[in-house]
Design a protein around this motif. Structure first.
Motif, mmCIF file in Angstrom:
data_model
loop_
_atom_site.group_PDB
_atom_site.id
_atom_site.type_symbol
_atom_site.label_atom_id
_atom_site.label_comp_id
_atom_site.label_asym_id
_atom_site.label_seq_id
_atom_site.Cartn_x
_atom_site.Cartn_y
_atom_site.Cartn_z
ATOM 1 N N TYR A 63 48.761 25.676 32.297
ATOM 2 C CA TYR A 63 48.407 27.193 32.244
ATOM 3 C C TYR A 63 47.440 27.028 31.219
ATOM 4 O O TYR A 63 47.019 28.259 30.891
ATOM 5 C CB TYR A 63 49.656 27.846 31.647
ATOM 6 C CG TYR A 63 50.733 28.254 32.670
ATOM 7 C CD1 TYR A 63 50.384 28.830 33.881
ATOM 8 C CD2 TYR A 63 51.915 27.575 32.461
ATOM 9 C CE1 TYR A 63 51.640 29.080 34.700
ATOM 10 C CE2 TYR A 63 52.935 27.888 33.244
ATOM 11 C CZ TYR A 63 52.901 28.461 34.554
ATOM 12 O OH TYR A 63 53.937 28.584 35.399
ATOM 13 N N THR A 64 46.890 26.010 30.729
ATOM 14 C CA THR A 64 45.903 26.042 29.625
ATOM 15 C C THR A 64 44.930 25.105 29.945
ATOM 16 O O THR A 64 43.853 25.544 30.778
ATOM 17 C CB THR A 64 46.771 25.398 28.256
ATOM 18 O OG1 THR A 64 47.199 24.019 28.405
ATOM 19 C CG2 THR A 64 47.540 26.287 27.637
ATOM 20 N N ASP A 65 44.788 23.826 29.572
ATOM 21 C CA ASP A 65 43.519 22.989 29.828
ATOM 22 C C ASP A 65 43.791 22.620 31.261
ATOM 23 O O ASP A 65 42.879 22.103 31.846
ATOM 24 C CB ASP A 65 43.720 21.490 29.155
ATOM 25 C CG ASP A 65 43.576 21.808 27.728
ATOM 26 O OD1 ASP A 65 43.022 22.580 27.261
ATOM 27 O OD2 ASP A 65 43.789 21.057 26.900
ATOM 28 N N GLY A 66 44.660 23.043 31.893
ATOM 29 C CA GLY A 66 44.686 22.534 33.524
ATOM 30 C C GLY A 66 44.134 23.637 34.349
ATOM 31 O O GLY A 66 44.464 23.562 35.614
ATOM 32 N N TRP A 67 43.605 24.747 34.204
ATOM 33 C CA TRP A 67 43.260 25.833 34.772
ATOM 34 C C TRP A 67 41.958 25.408 35.668
ATOM 35 O O TRP A 67 41.585 24.129 35.403
ATOM 36 C CB TRP A 67 42.587 26.869 34.056
ATOM 37 C CG TRP A 67 41.230 26.691 33.119
ATOM 38 C CD1 TRP A 67 41.331 26.094 32.104
ATOM 39 C CD2 TRP A 67 40.066 26.676 33.656
ATOM 40 N NE1 TRP A 67 39.915 25.991 31.565
ATOM 41 C CE2 TRP A 67 39.057 26.419 32.530
ATOM 42 C CE3 TRP A 67 39.575 27.112 34.747
ATOM 43 C CZ2 TRP A 67 37.698 26.368 32.863
ATOM 44 C CZ3 TRP A 67 38.005 27.418 35.133
ATOM 45 C CH2 TRP A 67 37.134 26.938 33.872
ATOM 46 N N MET A 68 41.758 25.799 36.912
ATOM 47 C CA MET A 68 41.045 25.130 38.177
ATOM 48 C C MET A 68 39.848 25.969 38.007
ATOM 49 O O MET A 68 38.658 25.456 38.276
ATOM 50 C CB MET A 68 41.781 25.238 39.251
ATOM 51 C CG MET A 68 43.091 24.178 39.146
ATOM 52 S SD MET A 68 43.799 24.132 40.686
ATOM 53 C CE MET A 68 44.786 22.750 40.226
ATOM 54 N N MET A 69 39.702 27.324 38.232
ATOM 55 C CA MET A 69 38.719 28.109 38.484
ATOM 56 C C MET A 69 38.648 29.543 37.930
ATOM 57 O O MET A 69 39.947 30.035 37.739
ATOM 58 C CB MET A 69 38.368 28.270 39.890
ATOM 59 C CG MET A 69 39.101 28.929 40.819
ATOM 60 S SD MET A 69 38.622 29.206 42.568
ATOM 61 C CE MET A 69 39.916 30.226 43.013
ATOM 62 N N LYS A 70 37.510 30.124 37.617
ATOM 63 C CA LYS A 70 37.316 31.610 37.425
ATOM 64 C C LYS A 70 36.679 32.360 38.451
ATOM 65 O O LYS A 70 35.774 31.830 38.746
ATOM 66 C CB LYS A 70 36.725 31.857 35.856
ATOM 67 C CG LYS A 70 37.678 31.326 34.496
ATOM 68 C CD LYS A 70 36.737 31.365 33.454
ATOM 69 C CE LYS A 70 37.796 30.533 32.427
ATOM 70 N NZ LYS A 70 38.369 31.295 31.241
ATOM 71 N N VAL A 71 37.296 33.287 38.846
ATOM 72 C CA VAL A 71 36.572 34.267 39.797
ATOM 73 C C VAL A 71 36.289 35.675 39.464
ATOM 74 O O VAL A 71 37.120 36.288 38.566
ATOM 75 C CB VAL A 71 37.691 34.279 41.104
ATOM 76 C CG1 VAL A 71 37.026 35.004 42.231
ATOM 77 C CG2 VAL A 71 38.073 32.892 41.687
ATOM 78 N N LYS A 72 35.122 36.023 39.795
ATOM 79 C CA LYS A 72 34.574 37.529 39.477
ATOM 80 C C LYS A 72 35.487 38.268 40.785
ATOM 81 O O LYS A 72 34.904 37.919 41.925
ATOM 82 C CB LYS A 72 33.423 37.777 39.712
ATOM 83 C CG LYS A 72 32.998 39.155 39.285
ATOM 84 C CD LYS A 72 31.364 39.457 38.783
ATOM 85 C CE LYS A 72 31.323 41.084 38.606
ATOM 86 N NZ LYS A 72 29.845 41.100 38.163
ATOM 87 N N MET A 73 36.505 38.990 40.518
ATOM 88 C CA MET A 73 37.071 40.040 41.780
ATOM 89 C C MET A 73 36.277 40.787 42.545
ATOM 90 O O MET A 73 35.460 41.256 41.666
ATOM 91 C CB MET A 73 38.321 40.738 41.151
ATOM 92 C CG MET A 73 39.611 40.167 40.652
ATOM 93 S SD MET A 73 40.455 41.150 40.283
ATOM 94 C CE MET A 73 40.296 41.853 38.606
ATOM 95 N N SER A 74 36.465 40.704 43.921
ATOM 96 C CA SER A 74 35.718 41.606 44.630
ATOM 97 C C SER A 74 36.526 42.736 45.035
ATOM 98 O O SER A 74 36.228 43.655 45.507
ATOM 99 C CB SER A 74 35.062 40.841 45.822
ATOM 100 O OG SER A 74 36.030 40.197 46.633
ATOM 101 N N SER A 75 38.003 42.427 45.312
ATOM 102 C CA SER A 75 39.126 43.255 45.454
ATOM 103 C C SER A 75 40.318 43.262 44.686
ATOM 104 O O SER A 75 41.423 42.786 45.306
ATOM 105 C CB SER A 75 39.446 42.894 46.914
ATOM 106 O OG SER A 75 38.388 42.685 48.032
ATOM 107 N N PRO A 76 40.126 44.127 43.625
ATOM 108 C CA PRO A 76 41.183 44.236 42.632
ATOM 109 C C PRO A 76 42.592 44.777 43.137
ATOM 110 O O PRO A 76 43.586 44.120 42.798
ATOM 111 C CB PRO A 76 40.790 45.076 41.458
ATOM 112 C CG PRO A 76 39.470 45.180 41.612
ATOM 113 C CD PRO A 76 39.001 44.834 43.094
ATOM 114 N N ILE B 228 37.405 39.364 35.601
ATOM 115 C CA ILE B 228 37.391 37.670 35.703
ATOM 116 C C ILE B 228 39.053 37.565 35.771
ATOM 117 O O ILE B 228 39.807 37.885 35.147
ATOM 118 C CB ILE B 228 36.809 37.200 34.935
ATOM 119 C CG1 ILE B 228 35.113 37.615 34.480
ATOM 120 C CG2 ILE B 228 36.911 35.634 34.811
ATOM 121 C CD1 ILE B 228 34.279 37.378 35.769
ATOM 122 N N VAL B 229 39.212 36.573 37.056
ATOM 123 C CA VAL B 229 40.715 36.281 37.077
ATOM 124 C C VAL B 229 40.661 34.492 36.963
ATOM 125 O O VAL B 229 39.808 33.902 37.593
ATOM 126 C CB VAL B 229 41.079 36.409 38.548
ATOM 127 C CG1 VAL B 229 42.408 35.927 38.657
ATOM 128 C CG2 VAL B 229 41.182 37.849 38.648
#
Length: 157
Positions: free
Chosen positions: A126-139, A53-54
């Motif tokens: 870098y904290t409360d302003g994060w935008m999305m979490k992505v499950k990587m398909s191509s590390p 997760i990124v």
């Protein structure tokens, strides 16, 4: 961020109105926070890798250049994002800017707080302003991103 808070609250009480915002942007450009251990894109997005997760957001440098963020458009959970392609938009009092994904994969979470409080991007990019979490398909795509030292050098140019 402390300088931005000073400019918004204390400076007006001291009668310092005209030149302080321009000064704060100039100073922010040279003293933006860069976090060790994150990955960065030339277009000023950051990526925090935790397993597959990124977490993604814009950098402190980007939010300082944009000024006060008034709107954030994000993808829907379940959407697919592509490495170095646009996934959203950040609008500020100065401009609108596309935001690019540092990694390909499926969006597993978005920061829903940004819909009602887009200023969280300014308050803590870098904290409360994060935008999305992505499950990587191509590390392997992470290899094309910069580390903190490389990103700082790119910002100084």
């Amino acid at each position: 961020m402390a300088l931005r808070q000073f400019v918004r609250t204390t400076a007006p009480k001291m009668g310092l109105h005209g030149s302080i915002p321009a000064l704060s942007t100039s100073i922010a450009r040279h003293y933006s926070t860069v976090i060790q251990g994150l990955k960065y894109m030339q277009s000023h997005e950051w990526a925090k890798v935790e397993g597959d997760i990124v977490t993604v957001g814009i950098t402190d440098h980007a939010q300082a250049e944009l000024g006060d963020v008034v709107y954030v458009e994000l993808p829907e959970v379940g959407a697919t994002v592509t490495h170095k392609s646009t996934f959203g938009v950040v609008e500020s009092v100065k401009a609108a800017s596309d935001v690019y994904s540092p990694i390909s994969g499926e969006v597993v979470a978005i920061n829903e707080d940004l819909a009602d409080s887009p200023g969280k991007v300014n308050e803590g990019s870098y904290t409360d302003g994060w935008m999305m979490k992505v499950k990587m398909s191509s590390p392997a795509e992470l290899d094309s991103l910069m580390d903190a030292a490389q990103y700082e050098a790119a910002c100084d140019q």
